[in-house]
Enzyme design. Structure first.
Site, PDB file in Angstrom:
ATOM      1  N   GLU A  67       0.890  -1.179   0.000  1.00  0.00           N
ATOM      2  CA  GLU A  67       0.000   0.000   0.000  1.00  0.00           C
ATOM      3  C   GLU A  67       0.919   1.218   0.000  1.00  0.00           C
ATOM      4  O   GLU A  67       1.357   1.675   1.048  1.00  0.00           O
ATOM      5  CB  GLU A  67      -0.882  -0.008   1.255  1.00  0.00           C
ATOM      6  CG  GLU A  67      -1.767  -1.236   1.379  1.00  0.00           C
ATOM      7  CD  GLU A  67      -3.002  -1.178   0.472  1.00  0.00           C
ATOM      8  OE1 GLU A  67      -3.275  -0.114  -0.118  1.00  0.00           O
ATOM      9  OE2 GLU A  67      -3.676  -2.220   0.355  1.00  0.00           O
TER      10      GLU A  67
ATOM     11  N   CYS B 219      -2.557   9.179   2.198  1.00  0.00           N
ATOM     12  CA  CYS B 219      -2.165   8.574   0.916  1.00  0.00           C
ATOM     13  C   CYS B 219      -3.180   8.941  -0.154  1.00  0.00           C
ATOM     14  O   CYS B 219      -2.858   9.033  -1.333  1.00  0.00           O
ATOM     15  CB  CYS B 219      -2.059   7.067   1.056  1.00  0.00           C
ATOM     16  SG  CYS B 219      -3.507   6.340   1.813  1.00  0.00           S
TER      17      CYS B 219
END
Ligand code: NAD
Length: 497
Positions: free
Chosen positions: A251, A285
């Site tokens: 990720e 993110c």
């Protein structure tokens, strides 16, 4: 801070006198010296987790779910305290700190239900008197490496699923947020004390820097590592895991974009952009980093955005009115300034981006989020700078906008703002956004736990959290049972002896 840690039940020995210096971005001052795990402690913890696996895999999944449910109850009770700790360590505003804990509670609820639904397919077989089906088995110790900006939720996304799937978890949190990890571990241990069937070693926290993460990545007793962080980190971790054929959930960085079409509801769009671009001080993110606006509405939208950027409340994240807290550290500030300089050199028109001095906190880094008008999508725009910078560009037709949208190395989250059904569906189609998350009329950030979370290309391809992501944490066995007295071979093969 000591009060919060004591409420969570963290042993003071774990955060005083250790080698890992923890600072709060709120003041920029050191608040603790956390014990850094030694190589020997790593060995012991991974060994204990492996032993725990041998027992835990035999506990029926719904009972494993009961432990996760109990953990969820501990989180509910401790939500204000753990939320406060996240605010202190990561600098998130209070509602986002608590929101992160809510995300943990939600994934525990999800996983407890899932523990009764871990099911495989029954598949038609070509052979008479045969049955073919799938069984899902526990996998082994799951390693979790997490980033500073989601110091508790990302671990929970992994751990809640891993635990109901029959796997112990060893966690290497960000060296910038070790205290939050200690708080979570203390709460987990409270839940374990209420659950008689939990083996020792089911969950461990190993604090340290990059080398600590590498130890987890290289250990053959860890068949799956879920690693969240920069693309740089992913580039280092992925080949090491591949070299020993371990599973990886990666990720990594994002460079998230939104397209604003002429038919967009501009009031709604403005609010969505403000949260997605400035929330968490641009340190998600999924933060909105690029905005493509149709030329017919560009000037009016950018003017409105400048007003919002000029007036947004920046400051101590513990105060109720604050919407933008501090950057994590001096390095984040330097990277932001260097990206702004590169944009300026490329001819950008920059609004905001400067340091906002807070007299009581001279060592902290508060900034006004930057709105950066670019004529083109230059190299600096194509890179993720982990700070509140929103690059804004004009487009003429949707095809061109989607091409620019996809023309970056990352592929995490994306949005389109439109009330035109054709434009919305184009964006969601195979010709549209190439990201793991594609939204209509909401910003790219703020995902719910029920969906699979993750992105494509340099974002790493991993998925965490909801949907059928649990399958990544289990070993699939395909089973065929012959309940007849003949032995027919598949594909009509004959082998008579
Ligand atoms: P980082 O890459 O500096 O560190 C992340 C973690 O990886 C830390 O625990 C660190 O100690 C560890 N690490 C670093 N190098 C390692 C190595 N070689 N081997 C093993 N472990 C290693 O990231 P950060 O600054 O903490 O977080 C910000 C980054 O994380 C941004 O790029 C952001 O986009 C990304 N992020 C991605 C997601 C996602 O779900 N895609 C979520 C949160 C953050």
């Amino acid at each position: 801070m000591a009060e919060v840690l004591s409420e969570l039940g963290v042993d003071p020995e774990l955060y005083s006198g250790g080698a890992l210096e923890v600072r709060t971005p709120i003041t920029g001052k050191t608040i603790a010296h956390v014990h850094a795990s030694t190589r020997q402690e790593f060995e012991t913890a991974i060994g204990a987790a492996h032993d725990a696996f041998l027992q835990w895999r035999l506990v029926p999944a719904p009972k494993r779910g009961e432990l996760v449910r109990l953990f969820g109850e501990e989180l509910r009770a401790a939500k204000p305290a753990l939320g406060r700790l996240v605010t202190i360590e990561a600098g998130k505003i209070a509602s986002e700190g608590e929101g992160e804990v809510q995300e943990m509670i939600d994934i525990c609820t999800f996983a407890a239900g899932l523990s009764r639904q871990l099911c495989g397919l029954t598949i038609a077989t070509e052979r008479e008197n045969h049955r073919m089906f799938e069984t899902w088995h526990p996998l082994g110790v799951v390693g979790v490496i997490s980033a500073f900006n989601f110091p508790v939720a990302v671990w929970a996304w992994n751990a809640a699923l891993a635990l109901v799937c029959g796997n112990p978890v060893v966690w290497k949190p960000s060296e910038k947020t070790s205290l939050s990890a200690l708080g979570v571990q203390a709460l987990f241990e409270r839940a374990v004390r209420k659950f008689s069937e939990a083996p020792i070693g089911l969950s461990a926290v190993l604090n340290g820097g990059r080398e600590a993460g590498e130890a987890l990545v290289d250990d053959p007793r860890v068949p799956l590592v879920s690693a969240t962080g920069s693309t740089r980190m992913g580039r280092e971790v992925a080949p090491r895991l591949a070299a020993r054929f371990a599973r990886a959930i990666l990720e990594l960085g994002g460079n998230n974009c939104a397209i604003v079409c002429p038919s967009a509801d501009l009031e709604l769009t403005l609010r969505a952009i403000a949260f997605a671009a400035m929330g968490t001080a641009g340190q998600r993110c999924t933060t909105l980093r690029r905005l493509l606006v149709h030329e017919t509405i560009y000037d009016s939208l950018v003017d409105r955005l400048k007003q919002v950027y000029a007036s947004v409340a920046i400051g101590d994240p513990r105060q109720a009115r604050t919407l933008v807290g501090p950057l994590i550290d001096a390095r984040a500030f330097e990277l932001m300034q260097s990206s702004l300089q590169q944009a300026r050199d490329a001819g950008a028109n920059i609004f905001g981006g400067e340091r906002v001095p807070i007299p009581e906190f001279p060592d902290a880094y508060y900034v006004r989020p930057a709105l950066v008008e670019m004529a083109e999508q230059t190299e600096i725009v194509r890179r993720e700078t982990f700070a509140p910078i929103l690059y804004v560009m004009r487009y003429r037709d949707l095809e061109e906008a989607v091409r620019l949208h996809n023309d970056v190395p990352q592929g995490l989250a994306s949005s389109i703002f439109t009330t035109d059904l054709r434009e919305a569906e184009y964006f969601l189609s195979a010709r549209g956004s190439d990201c793991g998350i594609a939204n209509v009329n909401i910003g790219p950030s703020g995902a719910e736990i029920g969906g699979a979370f993750g992105g494509e290309k340099e974002t790493g391809g991993g998925r965490e959290s909801g949907s059928d992501v649990w399958k990544l944490y289990m070993r699939r066995a395909t089973n065929t049972v012959n309940y007849g007295s003949e032995l027919p071979l598949a594909q009509g093969v004959k082998f008579e002896i």
